[in-house]
Enzyme design. Structure first.
Site, PDB file in Angstrom:
ATOM      1  N   ASP A 242      46.139  19.305  24.727  1.00 20.99           N
ATOM      2  CA  ASP A 242      46.871  18.268  24.893  1.00 20.99           C
ATOM      3  C   ASP A 242      45.958  16.994  25.923  1.00 20.99           C
ATOM      4  O   ASP A 242      46.398  17.230  26.634  1.00 20.99           O
ATOM      5  CB  ASP A 242      48.250  18.698  25.080  1.00 20.99           C
TER       6      ASP A 242
ATOM      7  N   ASP B 168      57.665  19.718  13.178  1.00 22.49           N
ATOM      8  CA  ASP B 168      58.012  20.100  14.602  1.00 22.49           C
ATOM      9  C   ASP B 168      59.421  20.210  14.204  1.00 22.49           C
ATOM     10  O   ASP B 168      60.382  19.380  13.807  1.00 22.49           O
ATOM     11  CB  ASP B 168      57.545  19.646  15.185  1.00 22.49           C
TER      12      ASP B 168
END
Length: 251
Positions: A8, A129
């Protein structure tokens, strides 16, 4: 089952967040490419990269770091975060990204997914998500009334290569994956599912192997690798040994 390490990127650095909170970050490296190379050397067959700034700002924000990472590693890379337009999909494809993850735009602009799948067959991944079973968007800052399984159903048959299914409550928490939720989601779609959120030990890998038959073909893990509670090479070996025949395939 493929074990996929996550890198990330926020502000050009490799970080991990807790439950997607941009203010709850831990910086693990100033060089995301070096981290990706480390995971590739440990045996990773695919690197999952997220432009966290892009997810919030709705367009790519860490292209320099991502470009350098792609040039550095010798394995395929998939990228998500801030992909809202077909031109962005094309840009990443031209950059050498193997798989492009479309998340929030799948809710607000479903035609983008269809067009991208048509233009780049086998290279588009749907990022779903979920918070309590409902789809979250805009870098997890907003939760919709759409059930995760219902969103997946909208894209059955359009050529999506896989679905990255993230349980937000488990993300970065190292509390173990939500096996019942992942299984239920995988059972509800014919698209291969890559689970994400909560994986922290080899036992978690084993637990996911237990639902592989329902179409769970991969797992994304991040914080556990960086904190050292999960060894990537060992996880890959365990997942490979536990592979079984399935009608779905991540590849």
């Amino acid at each position: 089952m493929m074990v996929i390490p996550a890198v990330d990127i926020k502000g050009g650095k490799c970080v991990r967040l807790l439950q997607g909170d941009m203010n709850a970050e831990t910086v693990f490296s100033d060089d995301p490419g070096a981290m990706a190379e480390r995971w590739a050397e440990a045996g990773a067959e695919l690197i999952h990269v997220v432009d966290l700034d892009g997810a919030i700002e709705k367009s790519p924000r860490n292209l320099k770091a991502i470009s350098a990472l792609i040039r550095r590693v010798g394995v395929p890379v998939q990228v998500g975060g801030g992909i809202r337009e077909i031109d962005t999909v094309k840009m990443y494809a031209d950059l050498g990204v193997a798989r492009i993850v479309i998340g929030s735009a799948a809710v607000n602009h479903p035609d983008l997914v269809t067009a991208a799948c048509r233009e780049f067959p086998g290279r588009i991944v749907l990022g779903i998500d979920a918070r309590d079973g409902r789809v979250a968007t805009e870098g997890w800052t907003s939760t919709t009334d759409i059930a995760a399984a219902d969103l997946a159903a909208r894209f059955e048959g359009c050529g999506v290569a896989a679905i990255n299914f993230t349980d937000i409550h488990r993300d970065g928490m190292r509390t173990g994956p939500n096996i019942p939720a992942i299984e239920a989601f995988a059972r509800a779609t014919a698209i291969p599912v890559v689970a994400s959120g909560g994986v922290s030990t080899i036992d978690d890998i084993q637990a996911l192997l237990g639902i592989q038959e329902f179409g769970v073909t991969g797992v994304i893990t991040g914080r556990a690798l960086y904190d050292g509670t999960l060894d990537l090479a060992e996880a890959i070996a365990v997942a490979s040994a536990g592979d079984s025949t399935s009608q779905k395939s991540v590849g």
